[in-house]
Design an enzyme around this catalytic site. Structure first.
Site, PDB file in Angstrom:
ATOM      1  N   ASP A   1      -1.144   1.302   7.628  1.00 46.32           N
ATOM      2  CA  ASP A   1      -0.412   2.353   6.947  1.00 46.32           C
ATOM      3  C   ASP A   1      -1.412   3.499   6.796  1.00 46.32           C
ATOM      4  O   ASP A   1      -2.634   3.305   6.898  1.00 46.32           O
ATOM      5  CB  ASP A   1       0.163   1.890   5.597  1.00 46.32           C
ATOM      6  CG  ASP A   1       1.323   2.795   5.162  1.00 46.32           C
ATOM      7  OD1 ASP A   1       1.431   3.925   5.704  1.00 46.32           O
ATOM      8  OD2 ASP A   1       2.122   2.394   4.299  1.00 46.32           O
TER       9      ASP A   1
HETATM   10  C1  BGC Z   1       4.086   5.342   4.509  1.00 48.83           C
HETATM   11  C2  BGC Z   1       4.540   4.799   5.852  1.00 48.83           C
HETATM   12  C3  BGC Z   1       4.685   5.941   6.810  1.00 48.83           C
HETATM   13  C4  BGC Z   1       3.358   6.681   6.906  1.00 48.83           C
HETATM   14  C5  BGC Z   1       3.363   7.860   7.856  1.00 48.83           C
HETATM   15  C6  BGC Z   1       2.857   6.209   4.620  1.00 48.83           C
HETATM   16  O1  BGC Z   1       2.594   6.836   3.419  1.00 48.83           O
HETATM   17  O2  BGC Z   1       3.846   4.277   3.633  1.00 48.83           O
HETATM   18  O3  BGC Z   1       5.740   4.102   5.720  1.00 48.83           O
HETATM   19  O4  BGC Z   1       5.111   5.473   8.064  1.00 48.83           O
HETATM   20  O5  BGC Z   1       3.029   7.179   5.618  1.00 48.83           O
HETATM   21  O6  BGC Z   1       4.134   8.885   7.374  1.00 48.83           O
END
Ligand code: BGC
Length: 735
Positions: A267
């Site tokens: 993540d």
């Molecule tokens: C989120 C993810 C997301 C990523 C990219 C993170 O803060 O938890 O689900 O895909 O950001 O935007």
């Protein structure tokens, strides 16, 4: 006789042909697979250590480096589960300002789960995958299958509810659909990211039993049956180690036990150390900075844990080169499946088909919760005046919410949809209340005068025959939004007070509830009709009008329980150490008793049960039976049930089969969903459904042997149309 012989010869020839054809396809698939692995074998020695490491981390917010001199392309990714997110700037979170990235917004995944319809999930995934491919995305950052543990979790709307079997059944066709387009689904957030509050720091302690029975099944189905090509590590810790480099979750369970051959993507800024990222299963580090969720700094990407620091330890020989080779092999494999797949389709965007799929999912997912004296459907009558009241009647629900925010080509609001459908009736509108714009991590104040809005709403309600109160939550910080959780279980923004005031002047109220979460409803008696309409995307207003008007008979079922009060929910029952924890640790004390499992077992009556949803017609279940009384390990339990539509409207019903073990040597939920089927039946007609349940799915995770264990003895099958509405119980026995 002659005819029989001819028939037999044709049958034998057809059989041989099918056998040959299938074997041929399988061997072609094997060859194609081998070719990919052989190609990777030949590419790896050509790469320098620097080039390999460069493939293992971000080069921009949503891309990673290729190797230009060898024609290896960059990988491009996009959020998210409900539509392809707009282009983000190279090195900060601002939108890039493109004009060709307007897309179709599909309903949020809670709505998809509420359809209880795997077929439509496949269409959803396929349409979304087409849009991603058209936008030249190689990885779609979704779907999300974290389990609904508390109604306060700000991100529940992005997931598929509280039941592992339901989420598992729906996630598989979604992934197949996306990946048919040469776009990798990246299933998230692995694992136990079941709250947003403290998501970056909290350490989750949960038993093996709950881990395997509740929190992992949907991920396992995504990998095993869905064949997902990528998975995203979660922000939180599990048993003291961050999930993005968690030895147990990634190396043991995902890559060894489940044979996952795809890429583990962190993540964004979910990685925290180089050595653990290198050794404990992470393949690709994405994010914003190296300091774990830090702020943007130009060209910081070289300092990522899986960038220069990784290169350094490889060069020093502190870890073998095989470590980076395995990551690059996985990344190249993903590329041969996506951007280096010469046969991938071209994709499509904003087609009529996509809009139709969005509308179909939306209408099938809307759940009718209350319908006193047939309040719904509402006839479009020229003598009728409808007052549509509430900010959610006009507010965009694709803006805000965090990473799932979308830039749709259009978004039909509930008010627009109602106006378009109800051409004869008089439609009045009042906002009633206002909230500030949805901005990430901020709560902005409203700008209009709240008293005047309220007074105007009451005046408007007075003039109408029917009030449709369009309220609920929205996509702002501390509502249904990433980054933190809700702070109250009740309706926010003074809606309850407003509803009470309106009730004084007009008692004919229907509530159109836009949420991704359960809310407390002390006001339930004051409304005659209530519909949970989720966040429905581009076609929201049309879909809502379809159901309100009766053009579509509602058939959605709740994918999670609505508790009457917050403490009736298991996670909250055990107090702060269970939710939200103390800022360091939290303990999932309810263990396997999540959602309806808790309510059933502890006999706590929910406000609305899992699986519940009304229809404009009436269904009866008759001739409910199991094919046998006694089964063995490898059998399927076949439950059949005749569904009679005895009402006046055609419609769909969901037959749900729960199974429980009465006397067990371990703690058990009273019952667990093991099979379901949605069936469309014309008014006055009936259909018989047959639901096959493998006996093996009755096993529990036995911590004493660290494996699944199928207990022999008596089980009870509960067949009904909601967790709390069981038409028939059947005893069976496993020998
Ligand atoms: C989120 C993810 C997301 C990523 C990219 C993170 O803060 O938890 O689900 O895909 O950001 O935007």
């Amino acid at each position: 006789m002659k005819n029989t012989r001819t028939f037999l010869s044709i049958a034998v020839i057809s059989f041989l042909f099918i056998l040959f054809f299938n074997t041929e396809i399988r061997s072609q698939e094997n060859t194609a697979h081998k070719t990919i692995e052989q190609k990777i074998d030949s590419i790896l020695p050509l790469l320098t250590l620097e080039e390999k490491v460069a493939m293992c981390h971000a080069q921009s917010k949503f891309s990673t480096k290729g190797v230009e001199r060898l024609g290896i392309p960059e990988i491009w990714m996009a959020d998210g589960p409900h539509g392809v997110r707009a282009e983000i700037s190279w090195d900060d979170w601002a939108y890039a300002g493109w004009t060709n990235d307007y897309i179709t917004a599909f309903p949020a995944l809670t709505c998809l789960a509420a359809t209880f319809n795997p077929e439509i999930s496949g269409k959803y995934g396929f349409s979304l995958g087409e849009e991603a491919r058209y936008r030249k995305k190689d990885v779609l950052l979704g779907p999300g299958v974290n389990i609904y543990r508390t109604p306060l979790n700000g991100r529940n709307f992005e997931y598929m509810g509280e039941d592992p079997f339901l989420a598992s059944t729906l996630v598989v066709p979604y992934i197949h659909g996306v990946q048919k387009n040469g776009v990798a689904a990246c299933v998230k957030h692995f694992a136990l990211n079941n709250q947003e509050h403290w998501r970056d720091i909290i350490n989750v302690e949960v038993s093996d039993r709950a881990l395997y029975e509740i929190y992992l099944p949907a991920f396992k189905a995504a990998v095993h049956d869905g064949g997902a090509w990528a998975i995203m590590g979660a922000y939180n810790k599990f048993r003291g180690q961050y999930c993005c480099h968690n030895e147990l979750l990634l190396n043991k369970i995902l890559k060894t036990d489940w044979n996952f051959d795809g890429v583990v993507i962190s993540d964004w800024s979910g990685a925290h150390t180089t050595m653990e990222s290198a050794l404990y299963g992470l393949d690709m580090e994405m994010g914003t900075g190296t300091d774990g969720l830090g702020t943007t700094t130009d060209s910081y990407y070289d300092n990522y844990y899986l960038a220069n620091p990784f290169l350094e330890i490889l060069k020093k020989g502190e870890i073998p080169e095989s470590v980076v080779d395995d990551k690059v092999r996985r990344i190249l494999r993903l590329m041969f499946r996506t951007n280096m797949n010469n046969n991938k389709p071209l994709g499509k965007m904003n087609t009529k088909d996509h809009q139709e799929v969005a509308r179909k999912v939306a209408t099938e997912g809307i759940v009718l919760l209350k319908n006193k004296d047939g309040f719904f459907p509402i006839k479009d009558d020229k003598d009728l005046t409808i007052a549509v009241i509430g900010e959610n009647a006009t507010r965009s629900m694709t803006a805000g919410g965090g990473s799932s925010e979308l830039k749709p080509k259009f978004e039909i609001s509930p008010l627009e949809g109602i106006r378009a459908r109800f051409k004869n009736a008089t439609i009045l509108h009042a906002m009633g209340y206002e909230t500030g714009p949805s901005v990430y991590a901020q709560v902005l104040a409203p700008t209009l005068d709240l008293d005047s809005l309220k007074v105007n709403a009451i005046e408007t309600a007075k003039k109408a025959d029917i009030v449709l109160f369009v309220g609920g939550l929205n996509k702002s910080h501390l509502q249904d939004c990433e980054g933190d959780d809700r702070q109250q279980f009740g309706l926010p923004f003074g809606q309850e007070e407003l509803l009470n005031e309106i009730y004084k002047v007009n008692k004919n109220i229907g509530f159109i509830l836009l949420t991704g979460n359960a809310v407390e409803m002390p006001w339930l008696d004051k409304v005659n009709g209530l519909m949970e309409t989720w966040y429905l995307g581009s076609m929201a207003g049309h879909a809502i009008a379809d159901v309100i008007s009766g053009d579509v008979n509602p058939s959605g079922k709740l994918p999670f329980t609505f508790p009457a009060k917050l403490n009736d929910n298991a996670a909250h029952y055990f107090g702060e150490s269970s939710y939200p924890g103390d800022g360091i640790n939290q303990y999932y004390k309810e263990d396997i008793l999540v959602g309806y499992r808790w309510h059933d077992t502890k006999k706590i009556k929910p406000l609305f049960a899992f699986g519940y949803g009304l229809s404009y017609t009436t269904f009866n279940f008759t001739d409910v039976k199991a094919d046998k009384k006694t089964y063995t390990n490898n059998d399927n339990i076949v439950i059949s049930c005749k569904v009679d539509n005895v009402g006046n409207m055609n419609g769909s019903e969901v037959v749900q089969v729960y199974i429980g073990k009465s006397k067990s040597k371990v703690k058990r939920a009273l019952k667990e969903l093991k099979g379901f089927q949605k069936v469309f039946v014309d008014s006055g007609k009936n259909k018989t459904v047959q639901i096959d349940i493998p006996v093996s799915s009755l096993a529990f995770y036995d911590e004493s042997i660290s494996d699944w264990n199928l207990e022999k003895g008596e089980y009870i099958c509960y067949i009904g149309n909601a967790a709390d509405n069981i038409s028939k119980k059947i005893k069976i026995s496993i020998k």
